[in-house]
Motif scaffolding. Structure first.
Motif, mmCIF file in Angstrom:
data_model
loop_
_atom_site.group_PDB
_atom_site.id
_atom_site.type_symbol
_atom_site.label_atom_id
_atom_site.label_comp_id
_atom_site.label_asym_id
_atom_site.label_seq_id
_atom_site.Cartn_x
_atom_site.Cartn_y
_atom_site.Cartn_z
ATOM 1 N N GLN A 51 19.997 -28.928 42.474
ATOM 2 C CA GLN A 51 19.219 -29.837 43.319
ATOM 3 C C GLN A 51 17.748 -29.803 42.897
ATOM 4 O OE1 GLN A 51 20.075 -28.705 47.355
ATOM 5 N NE2 GLN A 51 22.268 -28.981 47.074
ATOM 6 N N ILE A 90 12.771 -21.905 46.570
ATOM 7 C CA ILE A 90 12.932 -23.035 47.488
ATOM 8 C C ILE A 90 11.679 -23.162 48.341
ATOM 9 C CG2 ILE A 90 14.319 -24.010 49.351
ATOM 10 C CD1 ILE A 90 16.675 -22.372 48.178
ATOM 11 N N GLY A 94 12.384 -27.866 51.022
ATOM 12 C CA GLY A 94 13.657 -27.817 50.311
ATOM 13 C C GLY A 94 13.582 -28.113 48.829
ATOM 14 N N GLU A 95 12.379 -28.373 48.324
ATOM 15 C CA GLU A 95 12.239 -28.637 46.892
ATOM 16 C C GLU A 95 12.443 -27.333 46.113
ATOM 17 O OE1 GLU A 95 8.133 -27.457 48.225
ATOM 18 O OE2 GLU A 95 9.752 -28.628 49.080
ATOM 19 N N VAL A 96 13.061 -27.451 44.931
ATOM 20 C CA VAL A 96 13.383 -26.279 44.122
ATOM 21 C C VAL A 96 12.474 -26.236 42.900
ATOM 22 C CG1 VAL A 96 15.171 -25.113 42.777
ATOM 23 C CG2 VAL A 96 15.788 -26.312 44.889
ATOM 24 N N THR A 97 11.774 -25.111 42.731
ATOM 25 C CA THR A 97 10.971 -24.852 41.538
ATOM 26 C C THR A 97 11.750 -23.881 40.667
ATOM 27 O OG1 THR A 97 8.902 -25.168 42.750
ATOM 28 C CG2 THR A 97 8.776 -23.951 40.661
#
Length: 112
Positions: A51, A90, A94-97
């Motif tokens: 994601q 996270i 909810g953004e994933v690095t």
């Protein structure tokens, strides 16, 4: 510590580096995701659902080296079998690095 594990438990988790070879759209996923094909050197080529769509464009990912767990059993996600877990931090929305090494390593290098 409530959720502590032993060193032996940690050693069972195979966390290694790999390079993304290809990225495909994954419209069947419940949450926006890409299908990744990743080269883990001598440990093989594996696929993963990730994601990453909020922070990464598909065209920017090939050639990027990532960190992943490669010894989970495959997991069916919609119509796709994910063979590894690409690791990321996270964020609050909810953004994933993606987690990456500080410099390029040989694909399949173990993280300790």
């Amino acid at each position: 510590m409530e959720n502590s594990i032993t060193w032996a438990d940690f050693e069972k988790v195979e966390i290694v580096t790999g390079t993304i070879l290809a990225v495909d759209a994954f419209p069947e996923a419940r949450k926006p995701a890409y299908k990744l094909t990743i080269d883990f050197g001598a440990k093989g080529i594996k696929r993963s659902s990730a994601q990453l769509t909020r922070l990464y464009k598909a065209e920017d990912l090939p050639g990027m080296q990532v960190v992943a767990v490669i010894n989970f059993p495959p997991k069916q996600i919609a119509t796709f079998k994910s063979e590894c877990l690409v690791l990321g931090a996270i964020g609050p929305d909810g953004e994933v690095t993606l987690l990456q090494t500080e410099r390029k390593t040989e694909n399949g290098s173990r993280i300790a």
